[in-house]
Design a protein around this motif. Structure first.
Motif, PDB file in Angstrom:
ATOM      1  N   GLU A 107       0.850  -1.192   0.000  1.00 14.55           N
ATOM      2  CA  GLU A 107       0.000   0.000   0.000  1.00 14.55           C
ATOM      3  C   GLU A 107       0.885   1.242   0.000  1.00 14.55           C
ATOM      4  N   GLN A 139      -5.262   3.299   8.453  1.00 13.02           N
ATOM      5  CA  GLN A 139      -4.361   3.353   7.308  1.00 13.02           C
ATOM      6  C   GLN A 139      -3.017   2.718   7.631  1.00 13.02           C
ATOM      7  N   LYS A 184      -3.405  -0.920   7.301  1.00  9.05           N
ATOM      8  CA  LYS A 184      -3.493  -1.301   5.891  1.00  9.05           C
ATOM      9  C   LYS A 184      -2.102  -1.340   5.257  1.00  9.05           C
ATOM     10  N   SER A 209      -0.468  -4.959   4.017  1.00 10.19           N
ATOM     11  CA  SER A 209      -0.152  -5.137   2.600  1.00 10.19           C
ATOM     12  C   SER A 209       1.276  -5.615   2.389  1.00 10.19           C
TER      13      SER A 209
END
Length: 300
Positions: free
Chosen positions: A67, A78, A81, A85
């Motif tokens: 990401e 975030q 995330k 990733s």
């Protein structure tokens, strides 16, 4: 050779594949197969799951997926995330490598100079371990640790701690260009923070060098040997575009706009690519002025 690439539609991956495709069979792991075919071409095999490929038939894996770090403000969701990733996919790859009876002989996995955290102006190389414990460090430290789990007598692992990749086709430079073209560019904060950069051609050259030099393994800083201060970066970029660079972005304004993520711009690292130079790689663009001259020849 059979090569699996993750992050194949990103800045580095999409530039790397055309160089490898002439001599190797390329498979790209992607969430959007149509995007691969549109951006890279139908001659590439695109898969959406690792289960679609036999790791016993692979020679090399190049793991570039993750990401984007700077696209969104770093709230807790975030951050998770960004971590997932990188960590989850890398762990899946390592698991498949270790299960294979005839595993790939080479695993090249991404990381970033954010591993070192914020530093002062003193040069640091791959041996440096007095890292600042902040989000970028913990992210990269675990990412690298997972990737190194694939290391064995059958598989060598190369970790790329990448700096700011400069390209005319995307990435940080293209995001900066509009402001500088309209004479709105300039240093960030006091401008003293060091910027460790690398020309996209050297980024690709370094990866290809690691593929070809099969005795190499371990940690490699993917940065040019001559980092510059943010002030110097701004001056050279503005000069290459024949524009002024008198505007300055205060640190408080960046922090207000970007939150914790502003630290990536306010602080820096003076990173040296000691290991890849010692291994014999010669940079095509060791100086920023020549890199800008090449990349911005259509913009000046």
């Amino acid at each position: 050779m059979n090569i699996l690439i993750t992050g194949g539609t990103g800045l580095i991956g999409s530039a790397l594949i055309p160089f490898l495709n002439n001599h190797h069979k390329i498979t790209v792991l992607t969430r959007n197969q149509n995007k691969v075919y549109i951006k890279i071409g139908s001659h590439i095999k695109a898969i959406s799951q690792l289960s679609e490929i036999d790791f016993n038939q692979l020679d090399i894996i190049i793991n570039l997926a993750g990401e984007a770090i700077v696209d969104k403000r770093w709230d807790q969701k975030q951050k998770q995330k960004i971590e997932h990733s990188r960590w989850h996919l890398t762990q899946q790859i390592v698991d498949e490598i270790t299960k294979a009876k005839n595993p790939p002989h080479t695993f090249i996995s991404g990381s970033a100079i954010g591993f070192y955290g914020r530093q002062n102006e003193h040069p640091i190389d791959e041996t440096f371990n007095n890292c600042t414990h902040e989000f970028s460090h913990t992210l990269c430290k675990k990412w690298e640790s997972i990737a190194l789990g694939a290391c064995s007598e059958h598989t060598r692992v190369c970790i790329l701690r990448t700096g700011i990749v400069l390209s005319s086709q995307g990435g940080a430079l293209c995001k900066m260009l509009p402001a500088y073209k309209y004479a709105l560019g300039g240093p960030i904060a006091n401008g003293e923070q060091m910027m460790s950069w690398i020309h996209i051609d050297d980024m690709l050259g370094l990866i290809i060098y690691l593929i070809e030099e099969t005795n190499l393994q371990g940690i490699f800083n993917a940065t040019a040997p001559n980092p510059v201060s943010n002030e110097e970066f701004s001056r050279l970029l503005a000069g290459s575009l024949k524009r002024p660079h008198f505007l300055r972005v205060p640190a408080k304004v960046l922090t207000l706009l970007l939150g914790e993520m502003a630290e990536l711009l306010i602080y820096g690292q003076n990173v040296q690519p000691k290991n890849i130079i010692a291994a014999g790689y010669r940079f095509h663009y060791p100086q920023l002025k020549e890199a800008f001259t090449h990349l911005l020849r259509q913009h000046s």
